[in-house]
Design an enzyme around this catalytic site. Structure first.
Site, PDB file in Angstrom:
ATOM      1  N   HIS A  38       0.821  -1.218   0.000  1.00 58.49           N
ATOM      2  CA  HIS A  38       0.000   0.000   0.000  1.00 58.49           C
ATOM      3  C   HIS A  38       0.854   1.266   0.000  1.00 58.49           C
ATOM      4  O   HIS A  38       0.358   2.340  -0.315  1.00 58.49           O
ATOM      5  CB  HIS A  38      -1.073  -0.011   1.107  1.00 58.49           C
ATOM      6  CG  HIS A  38      -0.602   0.278   2.500  1.00 58.49           C
ATOM      7  ND1 HIS A  38      -0.301  -0.708   3.422  1.00 58.49           N
ATOM      8  CD2 HIS A  38      -0.407   1.446   3.155  1.00 58.49           C
ATOM      9  CE1 HIS A  38       0.048  -0.148   4.567  1.00 58.49           C
ATOM     10  NE2 HIS A  38      -0.002   1.151   4.429  1.00 58.49           N
ATOM     11  N   ASP A  72       1.401  -7.693   2.424  1.00 54.96           N
ATOM     12  CA  ASP A  72       1.437  -6.275   2.070  1.00 54.96           C
ATOM     13  C   ASP A  72       2.868  -5.795   1.806  1.00 54.96           C
ATOM     14  O   ASP A  72       3.425  -5.032   2.577  1.00 54.96           O
ATOM     15  CB  ASP A  72       0.795  -5.487   3.225  1.00 54.96           C
ATOM     16  CG  ASP A  72       0.407  -4.074   2.820  1.00 54.96           C
ATOM     17  OD1 ASP A  72       0.873  -3.608   1.769  1.00 54.96           O
ATOM     18  OD2 ASP A  72      -0.358  -3.442   3.564  1.00 54.96           O
ATOM     19  N   SER A  81       4.061   2.121   8.452  1.00 62.24           N
ATOM     20  CA  SER A  81       3.846   1.156   7.384  1.00 62.24           C
ATOM     21  C   SER A  81       5.139   0.960   6.612  1.00 62.24           C
ATOM     22  O   SER A  81       5.796   1.927   6.240  1.00 62.24           O
ATOM     23  CB  SER A  81       2.771   1.654   6.430  1.00 62.24           C
ATOM     24  OG  SER A  81       1.523   1.309   6.934  1.00 62.24           O
TER      25      SER A  81
HETATM   26  N1  ARG Z   1      -4.835   0.414   7.889  1.00 65.27           N
HETATM   27  C1  ARG Z   1      -3.576   0.571   7.237  1.00 65.27           C
HETATM   28  C2  ARG Z   1      -3.138   2.027   7.287  1.00 65.27           C
HETATM   29  O1  ARG Z   1      -3.645   2.783   8.035  1.00 65.27           O
HETATM   30  C3  ARG Z   1      -3.600   0.043   5.852  1.00 65.27           C
HETATM   31  C4  ARG Z   1      -4.361   0.870   4.868  1.00 65.27           C
HETATM   32  C5  ARG Z   1      -4.299   0.350   3.468  1.00 65.27           C
HETATM   33  N2  ARG Z   1      -5.113  -0.823   3.265  1.00 65.27           N
HETATM   34  C6  ARG Z   1      -6.466  -0.802   3.039  1.00 65.27           C
HETATM   35  N3  ARG Z   1      -7.109  -1.926   2.895  1.00 65.27           N
HETATM   36  N4  ARG Z   1      -7.150   0.318   2.927  1.00 65.27           N
HETATM   37  O2  ARG Z   1      -2.563   2.666   6.469  1.00 65.27           O
HETATM   38  N1  GLU Z   2      -1.283   1.298   7.701  1.00 62.02           N
HETATM   39  C1  GLU Z   2      -0.611   2.307   8.468  1.00 62.02           C
HETATM   40  C2  GLU Z   2       0.365   3.117   7.614  1.00 62.02           C
HETATM   41  O1  GLU Z   2       0.157   3.266   6.424  1.00 62.02           O
HETATM   42  C3  GLU Z   2       0.033   1.648   9.603  1.00 62.02           C
HETATM   43  C4  GLU Z   2      -1.013   1.248  10.516  1.00 62.02           C
HETATM   44  C5  GLU Z   2      -1.052   2.118  11.731  1.00 62.02           C
HETATM   45  O2  GLU Z   2      -1.676   3.192  11.722  1.00 62.02           O
HETATM   46  O3  GLU Z   2      -0.417   1.673  12.684  1.00 62.02           O
HETATM   47  O4  GLU Z   2       1.291   3.702   8.104  1.00 62.02           O
END
Ligand code: ARG
Ligand code: GLU
Length: 742
Positions: free
Chosen positions: A85, A221, A652
């Site tokens: 991502h 990921d 991330s």
């Molecule tokens: N929750 C993670 C973050 O805050 C991953 C986001 C990307 N993935 C998704 N399915 N939207 O960035």
């Molecule tokens: N998915 C988050 C990011 O893009 C990390 C998840 C979190 O917030 O810890 O940095």
């Protein structure tokens, strides 16, 4: 009796070190603050192995990737690992119908096939230093807040110019502890970063929104890049003559996996946290801010999903839009629940009682800081009045309604015309022309119109009449005609379809400006925006400023009042270390989560043809044949694992590192129940989610047929070898950078 209980809770709260796992620590202060604890938790390295300015250390393998994520170097030839991502927009930009890398993955078979990405950067931190005295020079008790900021800005500018550095290095100076301390970073930013490999989205984003923020997780990921440098190994713009970057350090990769209790650390660039807020701020989040945002997004998402479920083409158009809205939506729900469940408000109140008791017992402290906390809570309560209208304004103008988000583009044309005349406005018109086809390709007017109608109905019902602007009142008697009037507004809008926009843009610039200024939806947008700018923003800003000035003092006070406690600064997109242990958890009564998922679980979730849980046939074949190579553990492929590392957005792509300094996983998410760790880390339910490095290598090697890339890496077996596999020899920690206070 009760008093005794409270006292003993207070004692526990204030005398224990922070919870195991809490904290985002500064690498250059580890030897002073953390080394002992890290070793007691199982770490076999010294602080000097992690951060050193004199020799290659772990920090030399960590980069800030594209300014928002983290990446790590995993070969002597500049291979950079980060999340799928995080590399998604690069993967998408290189994709076409013929070469659909999003759907099929991208697997370069030689360096010649790697794809360049203009604008993408990778930044190393070369050294850090405490420069608080230089930056706060000239500030006295008499300096006003605005004078203070200008002195600070000048000092930062001056020091950035004079601080010793190489021509290809940069200086970054940032505020820590709410402006009570300043640290300087010497950085090197590489600008030729090429895409090397990425799995298909069905593997790299398996589970999409349903699984986002959720444990148990089964997502691979990752994406792989390579840094290129000029012939002197220094940063350079893209050139075919550039050569693979040779790092000062790269992470060896452990194939030995994890077990409950293993030491882990995560090294990266966490974005924003707010761990030292007063109690009323916590209540503002749980009772006002989060519920309002969640309610608005629930409505918008329900409408999107209603259309996505019944039509494949609509689904493709709205998947990423829904993902963007849903990411915050889901996180805030977990945050609210988690703050309540862990009694964050009550904990803050107990903490404040202890703070006041200590303050009152010390006349000097009291003279210095008395009243600060009360004023802060007071101002927070006063600011409550503007939370709902602020969130509504942001969510409706900037997040959930596509057509309104993009009215800023029309506004820019009008503004340019009024300020700088037709030529400048013409440039904005050209920009709009080239932006439009991409927008309309994925735009479904009736979805947007339905969201618009539903959200302004909510606005009309939930926001007090003083904030009902006149065009809303005309539109909004919530009778049967409401939706029809919205429909007419869209009919007249140049942003409702490509042909309506063409009708506008076919004219000369004066006529375009004139037509925009007579468009009913433009006038509606402007009224709402003007109301915000005139009536709401000044109050929001007033309280923001009062609260941030108050927080600066309250932070200083906390550091002094609780001298016996270790404080880590809030995240601010600078390099940090967090450490914890591999650890399952219990999210609610009678439920216990294990710490690791397996490929079997991927297959359990598999739903053929489903946009979130479909899988490529090749992965199913590898699973059926159990063709796992060296990546299996007892005949099974490990997929993801969790630990108590304190992470946040920006982490991330961060490496999960074992006790010896080897890479064991790639951080990409947190568990839903623990997202309140941004305000209140609680070891009972805060877990970060990492993809097991063996799953990454299995996909790269067996699925992507990129064994040649695995050969570039250094695979190790630290648990089998008795000797640590740390690449750099251990020395006694040297104090490399002068630091103070802690
Ligand atoms: N929750 C993670 C973050 O805050 C991953 C986001 C990307 N993935 C998704 N399915 N939207 O960035
Ligand atoms: N998915 C988050 C990011 O893009 C990390 C998840 C979190 O917030 O810890 O940095």
């Amino acid at each position: 009796m009760l008093k005794n209980l409270i006292l003993s809770v207070l004692f526990i709260l204030t005398s224990l070190p922070l919870f195991a796992g809490e904290g985002m620590w500064l690498p250059f202060l580890l030897s002073q603050l953390n080394e002992k604890e890290m070793q007691s938790m199982g770490m076999k390295m010294s602080a000097e192995d992690i951060y050193s300015v004199n020799k290659g250390s772990l920090k030399d393998a960590i980069v800030h990737f594209g300014g928002g994520c983290t990446g790590e170097i995993i070969s002597s030839t500049g291979l950079l690992l980060t999340n799928h991502h995080c590399g998604y927009s690069q993967i998408q930009q290189h994709s076409s119908l013929e070469n659909n890398y999003v759907d099929n993955g991208f697997w370069s078979k030689s360096m010649k096939e790697e794809l360049s990405n203009p604008g993408l950067t990778a930044t190393f931190i070369i050294s850090m230093a405490d420069v608080t005295n230089d930056i706060l020079k000239g500030i006295t008790g008499q300096t006003t807040p605005s004078e203070k900021q200008s002195i600070i800005d000048k000092n930062i500018e001056a020091l950035s110019k004079t601080y010793p550095r190489q021509a290809y290095q940069d200086i970054l100076i940032k505020a820590f502890y709410k402006g009570n301390q300043y640290y300087l970073f010497v950085t090197e930013t590489y600008k030729d970063v090429r895409l090397v490999a990425a799995p298909p989205a069905s593997i790299g984003n398996f589970g999409v929104d349903t699984d986002n923020w959720v444990w148990p997780r089964h997502t691979c990921d990752f994406s792989l890049f390579r840094i290129y440098a000029n012939k002197d190994n220094q940063p350079a713009e893209y050139s075919p003559d550039n050569i693979p970057f040779i790092p000062r350090h790269f992470l060896p990769i452990s194939l030995d996996g994890i077990k409950e209790g293993d030491f882990t650390m995560v090294f990266g660039f966490p974005g924003t946290t707010n761990e030292y807020l007063p109690s009323e701020s916590i209540r503002q989040i749980t009772d006002l801010g989060d519920p309002v945002k969640v309610a608005i997004r629930t409505t918008a998402l329900e409408i999107m999903h209603k259309y996505m479920i019944v039509d494949e083409a609509t689904k493709i158009k709205y998947v990423t839009k829904a993902a963007r809205i849903s990411n915050g939506w889901k996180k805030w729900q977990g945050e609210m629940e988690g703050l309540k469940k862990t009694k964050a408000y009550e904990k803050k109140q107990l903490y404040e009682a202890e703070y006041n008791q200590r303050l009152n017992a010390d006349p000097a402290l009291k003279a210095k800081y008395g009243g600060i906390l009360e004023a802060l809570n007071e101002n927070t309560l006063l600011s409550n009045k503007y939370v709902k209208i602020r969130e509504y304004s942001i969510e409706l103008l900037r997040a959930n309604i596509e057509i309104l988000r993009n009215y800023a583009r029309l506004d820019a044309i009008v503004n340019a015309y009024e300020k700088n005349g037709a030529t400048e406005a013409g440039k904005k018109v050209d920009a709009l022309k080239s932006w439009a086809p991409g927008f309309f390709k994925d735009y479904v007017r009736n979805i947007d119109e339905e969201i618009f109608t539903a959200l302004f109905k909510m606005y009309f019902e939930n926001i007090e009449p003083p904030f009902h602007f006149s065009r809303l009142n005309v539109l909004a008697p919530l009778d049967a005609g409401f939706a029809d009037r919205v429909h007419l507004l869209f009919d007249g809008s140049p942003l409702a379809s490509q042909s309506q926009l063409d009708n506008l843009l076919n004219r000369n610039t004066e006529d375009i400006v004139n037509a925009i200024q007579n468009d009913g939806l433009f006038l509606f947008y402007k009224e709402m925006l003007d109301l915000y700018t005139a009536e709401i923003a000044p109050n929001v800003t007033k309280y923001d400023n009062l609260i941030s000035e108050g927080m600066e003092k309250y932070m200083a006070a906390q550091l002094e009042v609780f001298k016996d406690k270790r404080f880590y600064p809030d995240a601010n997109s600078t390099l940090r270390i967090t450490y914890g242990n591999v650890n399952g958890y219990s999210p609610r009564d009678a439920v216990q989560y294990e710490n690791q998922t397996w490929l079997e679980g991927v297959m359990e979730k598999y739903i053929p043809g489903n946009y979130e849980f479909d899988l490529p046939q090749k992965l199913i074949d590898l699973y059926n044949k159990k063709d796992y190579g060296q990546y299996a553990e007892n005949g099974r492929i490990p997929v993801c694992f969790i630990a108590s590392n304190h992470t946040t957005g920006g982490n991330s792509g961060s490496p999960a590192i074992d006790a010896y300094g080897n890479l064991i996983g790639l951080n990409f998410d947190r568990v839903w129940e623990g997202t309140m760790s941004d305000y209140n880390y609680d070891a009972s339910i805060c877990r970060n989610i990492m993809v097991d490095i063996r799953y990454v290598l299995f996909i790269l090697d067996k699925y992507g047929d990129c064994g040649h890339l695995v050969k570039e890496m250094k695979l190790v077996h630290p648990k089998a070898d008795v000797k640590p596999t740390q690449v750099t020899p251990k020395k006694t920690p040297k104090k490399s950078v002068p630091s103070k206070k802690h």
